[in-house]
Motif scaffolding. Structure first.
Motif, short mmCIF file in Angstrom:
data_model
loop_
_atom_site.label_atom_id
_atom_site.label_comp_id
_atom_site.label_asym_id
_atom_site.label_seq_id
_atom_site.Cartn_x
_atom_site.Cartn_y
_atom_site.Cartn_z
N GLN A 41 21.71 59.04 38.53
CA GLN A 41 21.79 58.15 37.64
C GLN A 41 23.28 57.95 37.22
N ALA A 42 23.88 58.98 36.94
CA ALA A 42 25.27 59.03 36.47
C ALA A 42 26.17 58.26 37.55
N MET A 43 25.77 58.83 38.66
CA MET A 43 26.74 58.24 40.01
C MET A 43 26.23 56.59 40.09
N LEU A 44 25.15 56.11 40.18
CA LEU A 44 24.88 54.74 40.19
C LEU A 44 25.53 54.03 38.73
N SER A 45 25.69 54.56 37.71
CA SER A 45 25.95 54.00 36.57
C SER A 45 27.56 53.96 36.90
N LEU A 46 28.26 54.88 37.30
CA LEU A 46 29.57 55.13 37.61
C LEU A 46 29.85 53.84 38.61
N LEU A 47 29.18 53.84 39.48
CA LEU A 47 29.29 52.58 40.53
C LEU A 47 29.17 51.16 40.04
N GLU A 48 28.17 51.21 39.22
CA GLU A 48 27.99 49.93 38.81
C GLU A 48 29.14 49.44 37.62
N GLN A 49 29.72 50.38 36.96
CA GLN A 49 30.85 50.06 36.08
C GLN A 49 32.14 49.66 36.83
N GLY A 50 32.20 50.23 38.07
CA GLY A 50 33.35 50.33 38.89
C GLY A 50 33.26 48.90 39.50
N ARG A 51 32.21 48.41 39.86
CA ARG A 51 31.91 46.96 40.43
C ARG A 51 32.14 46.21 39.17
N LEU A 52 31.70 46.18 38.04
CA LEU A 52 31.84 45.27 37.08
C LEU A 52 33.52 45.36 36.54
N ASP A 53 34.03 46.50 36.91
CA ASP A 53 35.45 46.38 36.45
C ASP A 53 36.34 45.47 37.60
N ALA A 54 36.03 45.94 38.80
CA ALA A 54 36.35 45.09 39.80
C ALA A 54 36.28 43.31 39.74
N LEU A 55 35.15 43.12 39.39
CA LEU A 55 34.56 41.74 39.00
C LEU A 55 35.59 41.11 37.79
N ARG A 56 35.44 41.71 36.91
CA ARG A 56 36.53 41.51 35.85
C ARG A 56 37.83 41.08 36.25
N ASP A 57 38.43 42.31 36.96
CA ASP A 57 39.91 42.17 37.33
C ASP A 57 40.12 40.92 38.29
N SER A 58 38.93 40.75 39.14
CA SER A 58 39.23 39.56 39.99
C SER A 58 39.12 38.22 39.31
N GLU A 59 38.56 38.07 38.14
CA GLU A 59 38.40 37.01 37.56
C GLU A 59 39.58 36.64 36.82
N THR A 60 40.32 37.60 36.25
CA THR A 60 41.58 37.87 35.66
C THR A 60 42.70 37.48 36.54
N ALA A 61 42.55 37.95 37.67
CA ALA A 61 43.89 37.71 38.61
C ALA A 61 43.54 36.57 39.55
N GLY A 62 42.62 35.92 39.48
CA GLY A 62 42.44 34.73 40.47
C GLY A 62 42.31 35.01 41.68
N GLU A 63 41.87 36.16 42.12
CA GLU A 63 41.68 36.69 43.60
C GLU A 63 40.76 37.78 43.47
N THR A 64 40.15 38.17 44.88
CA THR A 64 39.34 39.39 44.78
C THR A 64 40.11 40.69 44.70
N VAL A 65 39.83 41.29 43.51
CA VAL A 65 40.28 42.80 43.46
C VAL A 65 39.02 43.89 44.01
N PRO A 66 39.38 44.79 44.85
CA PRO A 66 38.61 45.56 45.35
C PRO A 66 38.31 46.77 44.39
N LEU A 67 37.09 47.51 44.78
CA LEU A 67 36.81 48.57 43.79
C LEU A 67 37.87 49.50 43.92
N ASP A 68 38.02 50.22 42.69
CA ASP A 68 38.97 51.18 42.68
C ASP A 68 38.59 52.61 43.23
N VAL A 69 38.74 52.68 44.65
CA VAL A 69 38.11 53.97 45.17
C VAL A 69 38.57 55.35 44.66
#
Length: 216
Positions: A41-69
């Protein structure tokens, strides 16, 4: 001469002791399964948060920002360090060659093996669209104290994957010592890979460790 009453008392005591042993083993499985459930569950929560962060950064930058590997790998390492017995896994992979290795070679292989396992496992988790996971009921209780197997069904990408975690109780708590995915024993697969690499490199363990660190 043993009386009927004495026999009955001993029989009752045997039954009580047997039930206590079964309850203890059931408690062990419950403890081990909770470790697997919590870490998954911790791994899935980490992954979900990472995707949410990437989505937020994409909206801010106006372009697709990949997941911070890199950030994901660091987070995965923190989680896996608390549940996987990397030292035991690495020793099992080296198998018969473990006794031939120097303390320095053992330490070096454990480090590169841990890194490769983290990268492989984290990459698989990040590439899969995991919908859900379920801890499966334990079909049989382990006969050995301090050892349990936990079955997990993972639903991802429209398919179901069966994962079997072999676990041992260490001083720090329950730790994974091997993983089998859909019938593929990862510990055995890595052991064969190590043995094959030793044969190809004519027993030069330093070369094998270097290869494991950079297979390209």
């Amino acid at each position: 001469m043993m009386t009927l009453k004495t026999k009955s008392t001993r029989f009752t005591l045997t039954i009580v002791l047997l039930l206590c042993a079964l309850m203890a083993k059931a408690d062990e499985w419950q403890e081990a399964s909770q470790v697997v459930e919590k870490s998954t569950q911790a791994m899935l929560s980490l992954l979900e948060q990472g995707r949410l962060d990437a989505l937020r950064d994409s909206e801010t930058a106006g372009e697709t920002v990949p997941l911070d590997v890199s950030k994901m790998l660091l987070g995965m390492e923190v989680i896996m360090d608390t549940v996987i017995d990397f030292e035991s896994l690495a020793k099992g992979v080296m198998a018969k060659f473990y006794r031939r290795a120097s303390p320095q070679q053992i330490d070096e292989f454990q480090a590169v093996f841990k890194r490769s396992l983290l990268n492989t496992y984290s990459g698989a988790v990040m590439s899969l669209k995991i919908n859900n996971f379920e801890i499966q009921p334990n079909p049989t209780l382990s006969k050995k104290p301090g050892r349990q197997k936990v079955w997990v069904k993972v639903l991802a990408n429209g398919a179901a994957y069966d994962i079997n975690y072999a676990m041992k109780k260490r001083q720090q708590g329950w730790r994974v010592t091997n993983v089998t995915i859909d019938g593929i024993n990862l510990g055995l697969a890595f052991r064969k890979q190590f043995s094959s690499a030793m044969a190809q490199r004519k027993g030069n363990m330093d070369d094998v460790i270097a290869f494991w660190n950079d297979p390209s």
